[in-house]
Design a protein around this motif. Sequence first.
Motif: not given
Lengths: 246, 246, 246, 246, 246, 246
Positions: E57-58, E61, E64, E85-89, E91, F53-54, F57-58, F60-61, F64
């Motif tokens: 997850x880190x 981010x 991006x 993870x991350x490809x969707x962000x 995109x 999504x962006x 993911x942000x 998610x981090x 945490x």
Amino acid sequence: MEGTTQMRILVVNVNTTESMTAGIGEQARRVAAPGTEIVALTPRFGAESVEGNLESYLAAVAVMDRVLSYDQPYDAVIQAGYGEHGREGLQELLDVPVVDITEAAASTAMYLGHRYSVVTTLDRAVPLIEDRLLLAGLDRRCASVRSSGMAVLELESEPERAVDAIVAEAEAAVRDDHAEVIVLGCGGMAELEATVRERTGVPVVDGVAAAVTVAESLVRLGLSTSKVRTYAPARPKKMTGWPITR
Amino acid sequence: MEGTTQMRILVVNVNTTESMTAGIGEQARRVAAPGTEIVALTPRFGAESVEGNLESYLAAVAVMDRVLSYDQPYDAVIQAGYGEHGREGLQELLDVPVVDITEAAASTAMYLGHRYSVVTTLDRAVPLIEDRLLLAGLDRRCASVRSSGMAVLELESEPERAVDAIVAEAEAAVRDDHAEVIVLGCGGMAELEATVRERTGVPVVDGVAAAVTVAESLVRLGLSTSKVRTYAPARPKKMTGWPITR
Amino acid sequence: MEGTTQMRILVVNVNTTESMTAGIGEQARRVAAPGTEIVALTPRFGAESVEGNLESYLAAVAVMDRVLSYDQPYDAVIQAGYGEHGREGLQELLDVPVVDITEAAASTAMYLGHRYSVVTTLDRAVPLIEDRLLLAGLDRRCASVRSSGMAVLELESEPERAVDAIVAEAEAAVRDDHAEVIVLGCGGMAELEATVRERTGVPVVDGVAAAVTVAESLVRLGLSTSKVRTYAPARPKKMTGWPITR
Amino acid sequence: MEGTTQMRILVVNVNTTESMTAGIGEQARRVAAPGTEIVALTPRFGAESVEGNLESYLAAVAVMDRVLSYDQPYDAVIQAGYGEHGREGLQELLDVPVVDITEAAASTAMYLGHRYSVVTTLDRAVPLIEDRLLLAGLDRRCASVRSSGMAVLELESEPERAVDAIVAEAEAAVRDDHAEVIVLGCGGMAELEATVRERTGVPVVDGVAAAVTVAESLVRLGLSTSKVRTYAPARPKKMTGWPITR
Amino acid sequence: MEGTTQMRILVVNVNTTESMTAGIGEQARRVAAPGTEIVALTPRFGAESVEGNLESYLAAVAVMDRVLSYDQPYDAVIQAGYGEHGREGLQELLDVPVVDITEAAASTAMYLGHRYSVVTTLDRAVPLIEDRLLLAGLDRRCASVRSSGMAVLELESEPERAVDAIVAEAEAAVRDDHAEVIVLGCGGMAELEATVRERTGVPVVDGVAAAVTVAESLVRLGLSTSKVRTYAPARPKKMTGWPITR
Amino acid sequence: MEGTTQMRILVVNVNTTESMTAGIGEQARRVAAPGTEIVALTPRFGAESVEGNLESYLAAVAVMDRVLSYDQPYDAVIQAGYGEHGREGLQELLDVPVVDITEAAASTAMYLGHRYSVVTTLDRAVPLIEDRLLLAGLDRRCASVRSSGMAVLELESEPERAVDAIVAEAEAAVRDDHAEVIVLGCGGMAELEATVRERTGVPVVDGVAAAVTVAESLVRLGLSTSKVRTYAPARPKKMTGWPITR
């Protein structure tokens, strides 16, 4: 913050063995919240242990019959047989929430790991459990359903051999099937939870315990079975010989 | 080439309505091969029509009970309720082949088109049928399960309205769901087959008819339920109150 | 009750080996009802045994070609190659029912146990069979597809080794994959049915036999391929070099 | 960084219409990298347009036949029919990579949006495409397969009506099926890409174009079909009448 | 035929280890077409190797963030971590095509064999990869995901032990899981491709190499992420602390 | 029966809007058992509302990060964003149970009816929710995910319009998708539960409420995340810039 919710939960054994009903009731009480009264019920007909389809269908009817003849108020019903039929009939019959231990255990296990495995009694019970998990939509994260080879009544009569057999299968599930959580696949395995946990190092979920917490949660949330379609009350019609016992 | 196989097939209604049993028996006989004797049986308890879970579980037990009390030899058993529980219990109980009309119809339909739809009675029956098809592994090519809105007993009492309602849903299934075959989703719809076929232009499968041919085929092939695991005979144990009727 | 239905069924081999066609024809006749005439046909081109994709696509076309050149009336067609392409082309081409032995066997096996396994010839045939079962929507209750390591023509030339190899895989399927029924995954395995049954103790389904009963059933039920969408007759258009043989 | 890879790609039409082969060749060349030579081939037998199962199986064989009779070296083969059978036979036959435009298009579309829809020609082609996507394991993110109602040859003869019909279905797919990408479901739709894109505002993937890039990629990566199991070369055996043309 | 397309592709490492970024860049350049400039980027924060959910997850981010701070034009972005993870962000953030090496590798492998297996680093990475393949809809033809037991950084520090471990798992995948293609399940395994291929005899797909060809293909085809729904640009709103680095 | 379990549960908002955190905290407290202390936390960076999504993911981090900086003891953590990423990272990071409101709501709804539908905020959130339910293995009994068209912050600013929009979609879900239970697909919809219930006549599940009961249940059962594989603590390694805030 509210005060403790007062409620009564019926926990219905699927077999006719009173000592097992007592054990199920004790397990339920160990977990129940203050304010929750557990009433353990034994069906009035059926098999002394439920290990196959015939016995399961009979139990489905016997459990409904037993609940119908309980004439005090109650707030929820738990069907305490792992992998058995019947939950849908109870949901149709009753207005209060109904929880099946198969689903409560699987559902709870899914919060604890990527995959879970069920360890049950005889091998012949495995396909019945697989089918109930499939129907419940809880099958995809089930790594496997394994059998310890112990009959239901042997859990009570030979507890040490039972633990060893269950632990052996649990370890195989973790090692070979990549299970991260173990579900005890029989209402009568409740007391083995801690031992299996210690010896395998993974979380172990007992269905009766899980079902008590689920039932209490539903009651506290004021949620119960939807009556708009599948579980609408049965249409009025001529019934013969039902309920089975008066 | 062999001579005609002699056999007797029990066709068991799931509800207690004798006139429906008679209709099911007639449909079965229309299709049966020479040499096949059809014996139509009515359960001794249960609902006058089976349209929900409670009634279905009761029927599962009542059908097993009825077959157990039939004391002549027979070669196969057909459970003649669409979408009902119970076939697995019969398979465990008996050595002869058991055929459920839900599965016989779906299976037969799958030889006739890319997708099939089921048209049944009340909307509440739809999820029960979906679940039975899922368990049977016959769901993927099912385009939809639609309801005509007719209750089971209304099929008998209002046949014209029934046909119109069923045809309307069948046409919608073909037009909107891309079904290429229609399955009649109720044991009591048998006589409507030809009319629905004429009016929709697609093959129409009646479960009782399909089940008769499947049962005859299994008997002729010398095939019956496997006893190695799921449907092994129940282990000997103490049973209370079973069979339900003497 | 009706008199015996008179019908003629074409059973088309997928390979060009006449002795195998003869064996397939004999197996079909052993099972056929009185009144059913079996006509076994051999394609006019293709491979002497079909064990891969190229050979399978060629067979799909050769079977259609062979049927088109059969100029007597017939009531149904069986394509007698396990796991091969082509059934959809026949369904489009013909008005009579078409039955593929892969599907007839799987479908029949599903009435007999919770899970079935297929034992076939070479390992390379396994993915072809898996794909055909997937397309047919009959894959979910397939426990496994195993290979005996025998080539198709070796079934004829080394029958004892074939039986041992097939039985070994069948036993593994029951023991390790939890299959309760075995399907013989090759048109040429028909004569091994009884031996495999005896040695494994589970029901064994031969595709040719199953397909004969399915085809007879469809004809008796007056059912045939739906023509409303997928299997509508091909639109009139310019074709070059078709049929392949005159 | 390397110099431009020199390669020759065969792009094989599935139908016998030369003008369509020419159009497919042009589309391929528009996309091809410098150094890629496109050779467009027309099968020597079959249907003038492929719109159903019979035609598709014939095309599968005709395409293999055509490639076998091409006697110059080549580096990859593209089968340029949307939703047709045959790619597995080519993979078995050849050592070079084989790309089917159905899969190339779906696979490419899946990089561009959460769900994609295919818009094809006649309604009868829809189930064929669904089945090929299912076999390819590319079906889950397919929102729908829709038909424009245009026959394959009408794409050439009535391009304006074709565009309107395709755009209408594409818009419905985006609005009702939540497609985010459109795949043109016919080898003959290539020239419509830009127009459909403009009018719908979503990415539009043409299979021929996508397949050229996939084929070039595989060649550049030095990757080709695995020969260890499913696509191993056919075992040596007696073949009759194959190849079909000399 | 067109001239070579000029383009710049950003290949972003998911971990902060510069030497790994360099290796990824080299692998990308080995495959890139003339005219393609590869810019390899290292995230500015995160883990030195990504082997679990927190780190993943880190990385999502951080990748991006890194791309946002690259201020030259570019035509495509590759996220070079296997199973992360991350490809969707990306995109959502970008207008240019985004390719994740997990999907590029799986998708490419699916052109080469009936089933593929992934061999990755640590066992704990396996479920992450399984989940990403499930989300991508590329899971059904994945025979298995196996782990070599090597940590990501050990691939660099102990390459010989890494090759042996990876080859052992690849061989097991082919032998036991019926994989026909191997996917290297880590951005850092790129240089092992040829060796694994030689020793196993099956095609081996490296994700970075596959992703470069996919990204180039999308750019040449003029295709990019659909903006109509899932990946529409984020709505304007108050953001705090983003981007993380200036 | 035991005394009330004392516990502290962190309920973490996914967005940076304090008023929403307060609302989430109040909803949690309405449901919490006596003895349960709810601590509502707001992430220190991220988006004011999470709708893509962006932002997810942000979040998610950020979630945490926020939990790591909470330095008092606690017994469980709830991530209170519907359909967002991150739960797996928390499970890896922490020893206490972690509950995501998406899964708690779906799982709870599954006890109440044959199928459930989610009604969420913007249409763009729908695919994110679908993906999270797919990953969780709770998708099969989800009839649909529908959007009310309201942005997250509009739930607070325009509650009447929000209720009307949500009720309209809920009614459509029941009527057209055969949902029997509605799940409110946004942490900020909690207060609308009773109104939606009254107006639709079906049970309505709010994720925050459901998650509180699940978290309490897990703590009372002594169950927490398995550490044997997927959620084992991260291996010690060099981390840069983490945690993000001190």
